[in-house]
Design a protein around this motif. Structure first.
Motif, short mmCIF file in Angstrom:
data_model
loop_
_atom_site.label_atom_id
_atom_site.label_comp_id
_atom_site.label_asym_id
_atom_site.label_seq_id
_atom_site.Cartn_x
_atom_site.Cartn_y
_atom_site.Cartn_z
N VAL A 64 61.17 16.40 51.12
CA VAL A 64 61.64 15.14 50.55
C VAL A 64 60.63 14.67 49.50
N ILE A 117 59.76 11.88 46.23
CA ILE A 117 60.09 10.51 45.85
C ILE A 117 61.08 10.57 44.68
N PRO A 118 62.21 9.84 44.77
CA PRO A 118 63.17 9.86 43.66
C PRO A 118 62.47 9.48 42.34
N ASP A 133 73.14 11.90 45.12
CA ASP A 133 71.83 11.31 44.82
C ASP A 133 71.79 9.87 45.34
N LEU A 154 63.12 7.78 39.71
CA LEU A 154 63.14 6.40 39.20
C LEU A 154 62.05 5.52 39.79
N LEU A 155 61.58 5.83 40.98
CA LEU A 155 60.53 5.00 41.56
C LEU A 155 59.23 5.75 41.79
N ARG A 156 59.13 6.96 41.25
CA ARG A 156 57.95 7.79 41.49
C ARG A 156 56.69 7.16 40.86
N CYS A 177 69.46 8.66 48.11
CA CYS A 177 68.40 8.99 49.08
C CYS A 177 67.52 7.79 49.37
N TRP A 178 67.21 7.60 50.66
CA TRP A 178 66.26 6.54 51.07
C TRP A 178 64.87 7.14 51.29
N TYR A 179 64.69 8.42 50.90
CA TYR A 179 63.41 9.14 51.07
C TYR A 179 62.78 8.83 52.43
N CYS A 180 63.61 8.95 53.49
CA CYS A 180 63.16 8.54 54.83
C CYS A 180 62.60 9.69 55.65
N MET A 181 63.08 10.94 55.40
CA MET A 181 62.48 12.15 55.96
C MET A 181 63.01 12.76 57.26
N PRO A 211 65.98 14.17 44.90
CA PRO A 211 64.68 14.21 45.56
C PRO A 211 64.54 15.23 46.69
#
Lengths: 579, 77
Positions: free
Chosen positions: B70, B72-73, B51, B75-77, B53-57, B11
């Protein structure tokens, strides 16, 4: 970076604070402020600048007890009722009395809180009874402001060290901790007169429905290391069967969030766009109704904002997309979601331990003392219920100020060199193998099993099967797990914490043969609340033979009495059918 | 049993034209809560190595040159 190097250094200090998120920095800061001559070390697995739940800030205070808006007595009553009465009120009362002073301190750090046109704090109502929610207009700066104070106070900060075990002396007192560098696997032995654990939630326990290991509700660095360390040091852990389960944006798995949107008129709705819960405050009873609606023909569940005025939605959007979890905006763009038109699909989170929102944790009294002498705990991992960010700050301060006095009265406890040698061997074992199962696979399997067998509604036979599967997975972890570098070694140590937490979650859940706290401990084969036998805490610990054990503990006599007609205020969460 | 190398789309994306890691900058690597970023030996630029990532920024917010994005990964996009 990441190559494994062998080596050990040792340092001594008065107080070792482990965890640099929210409670930890405040504990270290207040201890140092009270005694500037003391040596206080703040140890952090990541980097204190950006670690923990408030890595990107926080949108507001969810539990501010501010004179003129609410009273400590009213707050204690609310939290007692919201937790089905299983609360030792002294710690909650102390929090409620001290938190206003912490708000003023944070204000002094440059963190602004929302005020109305008269200059009074603009507190909002989200809870069932009282008014405690205070927005933070520059909440994105909270971590930076805090870090500046730590630097000014000349605190000793050690980043990228992961604590693995606590050290205790022959007399059972705390003696320090052992940690390993996450980038080169070098050991650090810290001798300390007191240790304060502020290591956050056990957030990597259940597997998110996305299947992405790190797509958790909690900061994914919070793998439950503090619970595991406290357990292995012999501390008691309270009410671990009271899981954390939260309502979140489906797939994104972050809050939507009703505390932000609620005061503006947003609410949780079913597929008909209708409200079905009385109160959006995150209690176990509310989560049970949320779960019921998800499973019903009126599911799934949504956050509804599209009835609000355009500028109101804009205001909510700004908060949701700039603070705490700012990638929420990107997620909505990818989905072509506009809060003005559709509703936002919601789901329930994976299970975890976190007193920030529920009530489980390392047992502490009103001085943040655990059951091990010289060992303190604060924040999401300590047992003070529903304490959120402000609770972490406040109870961190309580711990730091108590510990700094305590260390004046004691000397270092003796350190057991054999224990340190054995711990080094345990930690490094996965690096000594050339072949085996990598930590990500052991973790995935453990957490998949947690979902299969421990997610409420809980069933006795399923939880027993979980224990069998966990034991098999543990044998693999101990004998076959392989780590090829220091980074994978950190992950392998986190797996060990996760598996310890999974075992504790099953053990505590099996013990309490009743249902309580709504969805958090909904036992399908014991569906009723049983006050006669279970109006008590459960305290889990490791016995002298190294086995897991659990016992009942009486709820301390209430300081603030609860009237009979107030006791069920949180039981009636479902909106009654319209006549 | 040998270990497989499974591909995974990461991501966090770094614009190598803007990244100044080759001048000694390590900000994104320093602030990541999950410690998943590294500086490439081959290019001298930052990249997402793990890989996880908590997509926290923080990596994106603290980058002095705006080189980090950053996403969104998947799998959860």
């Amino acid at each position: 970076m990441d190559e494994i190097t062998e080596g050990t250094s040792q340092v001594d200090c008065d107080i070792l604070v482990i965890g640099g998120g929210t409670a930890g920095p405040m504990a270290a800061y207040r201890a140092k402020k009270k005694n500037p001559n003391a040596k206080v070390i703040l140890l952090e697995k990541a980097n204190v600048k950006r670690s923990g739940a408030i890595s990107m800030g926080m949108d507001g205070l969810n539990n501010a007890v501010i004179p003129g808006h609410s009273t400590p007595e009213q707050y204690v009553k609310e939290i007692t009722v919201a937790n089905d009465g299983i609360v030792d009120q002294a710690a909650v009362y102390k929090y409620a009395q001290n938190c206003y002073e912490i708000i003023q301190e944070l204000d002094g750090f440059g963190i602004r809180f929302q005020k109305d046109e008269n200059g009074d704090f603009d507190v909002k109502k989200v809870h069932h009874i009282g008014t405690y929610v205070l927005p933070m207009p520059n909440g994105d700066t909270v971590k930076k402001a805090l870090y500046r104070q730590l630097k000014r106070a000349r605190l000793l900060i050690s980043n990228r060290y992961m604590a693995t075990r606590l050290l205790t002396g022959k007399d059972g007192r705390i003696a320090g901790a052992i940690a390993v560098n996450t980038r080169n696997a070098e050991f650090l032995v810290v001798r300390a007169k007191a240790v304060i654990l502020c290591m956050g939630a056990a957030g990597r326990l259940g597997l998110p429905t996305s299947g992405y290991l790190f797509g958790t509700y909690e900061n994914a660095a919070n793998s439950g290391d503090g619970y595991a360390m406290a357990y292995h040091a012999g501390a008691g852990l309270a009410n671990l069967e009271c899981f954390q389960i939260n309502p979140l944006i489906k797939d994104y798995n972050g809050p939507a969030c009703a505390y932000v949107a609620g005061p503006f008129g947003g609410y949780t709705a079913n597929n008909e766009g209708m409200r079905f819960i009385e109160c959006d405050y995150w209690s176990g009873q509310m989560m049970q109704e949320f779960y019921n609606e998800l499973q019903s023909g009126k599911g799934p569940v949504f956050l509804k904002l599209n009835h609000l005025a355009d500028e109101t939605i804009g205001e909510i959007e700004t908060i949701l997309h700039e603070v705490e979890r700012p990638t929420r905006g990107r997620f909505q763009v990818n989905r072509n979601n506009d809060y003005r038109h559709g509703m936002i699909e919601m789901h329930i989170s994976e299970i975890g331990f976190c007193s920030g929102h529920s009530a489980s944790g390392v047992y502490v009294d009103d001085n943040a003392c655990t059951t091990v002498q010289g060992l303190y705990a604060a924040g999401d991992m300590a047992s003070v219920p529903h304490n959120y960010m402000l609770g972490a700050f406040t109870n961190g301060a309580v711990a730091g100020e108590h510990a700094i006095d305590y260390v004046n009265e004691v000397d270092f406890a003796d350190i057991d060199e054999d224990f340190i040698a054995a711990e080094k061997e345990r930690v490094l074992a996965p690096t000594k193998r050339d072949d085996g199962i990598p930590p990500n696979q052991v973790e995935y399997k453990t957490r998949r099993l947690v979902n299969d067998y421990l997610q409420p509604p809980k069933v006795t036979r399923k939880m027993q099967l979980a224990q069998d599967r966990f034991a098999e997975t543990r044998a693999v972890m101990e004998n076959e797990m392989v780590a090829r570098n220091a980074h994978e070694l950190m992950r392998s140590l986190e797996v060990s914490s996760i598996l310890d937490c999974a075992d504790m979650a099953a053990f505590a859940s099996l013990f309490r043969t009743e249902s309580r706290w709504g969805l958090y401990h909904n036992r399908a084969d014991f569906p009723e609340r049983d006050n006669e036998n279970w109006f008590c805490h459960s305290i889990l610990s490791k016995d002298d033979a190294g086995q897991m054990t659990i016992k009942k503990k009486d709820v301390d006599p209430y300081i603030i009495p609860i009237e009979d007609e107030e006791k069920d205020a949180y039981d009636k969460q479902r909106i009654k059918a319209q006549a | 049993m040998p270990l497989a190398q499974q591909p995974s789309s990461v991501p966090v994306v770094v614009d190598e034209g803007k990244c100044i890691a080759d001048k000694g900058c390590t900000v994104c690597v320093d602030v990541c809560p999950l410690d998943v970023l590294r500086i490439s030996d081959a290019t001298g630029k930052a990249f997402m190595k793990y890989d996880e990532c908590w997509y926290c920024m923080p990596c994106e917010a603290d980058c002095p040159t705006g080189a980090v994005t950053v996403n969104i990964p998947f799998l959860l996009r």
